[in-house]
Design an enzyme around this catalytic site. Structure first.
Site, PDB file in Angstrom:
ATOM      1  N   HIS A 156     -12.743  -1.165  -4.676  1.00 59.38           N
ATOM      2  CA  HIS A 156     -13.428  -0.004  -5.466  1.00 59.38           C
ATOM      3  C   HIS A 156     -14.442   0.797  -4.731  1.00 59.38           C
ATOM      4  O   HIS A 156     -14.601   0.535  -3.429  1.00 59.38           O
ATOM      5  CB  HIS A 156     -14.381  -0.682  -6.674  1.00 59.38           C
ATOM      6  CG  HIS A 156     -15.378  -1.345  -6.256  1.00 59.38           C
ATOM      7  ND1 HIS A 156     -16.659  -0.989  -5.857  1.00 59.38           N
ATOM      8  CD2 HIS A 156     -15.599  -3.208  -6.161  1.00 59.38           C
ATOM      9  CE1 HIS A 156     -17.545  -1.894  -5.429  1.00 59.38           C
ATOM     10  NE2 HIS A 156     -16.913  -3.220  -5.557  1.00 59.38           N
ATOM     11  N   CYS A 168     -15.912  -8.443  -4.136  1.00 61.90           N
ATOM     12  CA  CYS A 168     -14.974  -7.181  -4.151  1.00 61.90           C
ATOM     13  C   CYS A 168     -15.073  -6.852  -2.770  1.00 61.90           C
ATOM     14  O   CYS A 168     -15.827  -6.838  -2.048  1.00 61.90           O
ATOM     15  CB  CYS A 168     -15.501  -6.222  -5.200  1.00 61.90           C
ATOM     16  SG  CYS A 168     -15.430  -6.577  -7.117  1.00 61.90           S
TER      17      CYS A 168
END
Length: 183
Positions: A143, A159
């Site tokens: 992301h 992440c």
């Protein structure tokens, strides 16, 4: 085949240099780190390109993308998980793409910090930035981030983060079903 592979790998070294304009957002330290990288070859990780493949190298903090056409290659600096305990390595795939994602803290995040909001809508305060690629592993994403200080540093709960401008470009290239390897 050997000559073709030698050409692709040799040309790939030039692609790292060609990717440099896309890295203009990166800090000088991140740029030095990426320019010192040797080109990763997708065939060392996958048997075929399919619709595309991603190799995210947590040690060098770099994300490599190859398109299914065999011609498209991109290299982006990333943030990586804060600790090895939060780093899940192995194979996964992109199962969903979301522009303007909302962020929901994981149960373990809320356990560590009960004051976290239940949901953060899309916008400047959202930790997922402008775009997110959802992986088949629960809670794992590739992301963007609004906090550009995170790129090139350990800074997440598992992440892989990219500059918003870079995730927007990658988002436009990646198809659902793109295979991903975190090393």
């Amino acid at each position: 085949m050997q000559n073709r592979r030698r050409f692709i790998v040799g040309a790939g070294l030039g692609l790292v240099a060609a990717a440099t304009p896309a890295l203009a957002l990166a800090t000088p330290a991140v740029q030095r780190n990426l320019s010192a990288l040797q080109r990763v070859d997708w065939r060392d990780h996958f048997d075929a390109l399919g619709v595309g493949v991603i190799v995210s190298d947590t040690a060098s903090r770099a994300l490599h993308y190859w398109g299914g056409d065999g011609e498209t290659y991109r290299l982006y600096p990333t943030s990586v998980p804060l600790s090895e305990e939060l780093t899940k390595l192995g194979y996964t795939e992109v199962v969903r793409k979301v522009a303007g994602p909302t962020w929901t803290p994981t149960p373990s995040m809320r356990e560590r910090d009960p004051s976290l909001p239940k949901v953060v809508p899309a916008g400047p305060g959202n930790p997922l930035g402008t775009h997110a690629l959802y992986l088949s592993w629960q809670y794992y994403r590739i992301h963007g981030t609004h906090d550009t200080r995170k790129i090139g540093r350990p800074s997440s709960d598992g992440c892989i983060g990219l500059y918003n401008e870079h995730i927007a470009r990658l988002y436009g290239l990646v198809e659902v079903g793109t295979r991903v390897r975190l090393i």
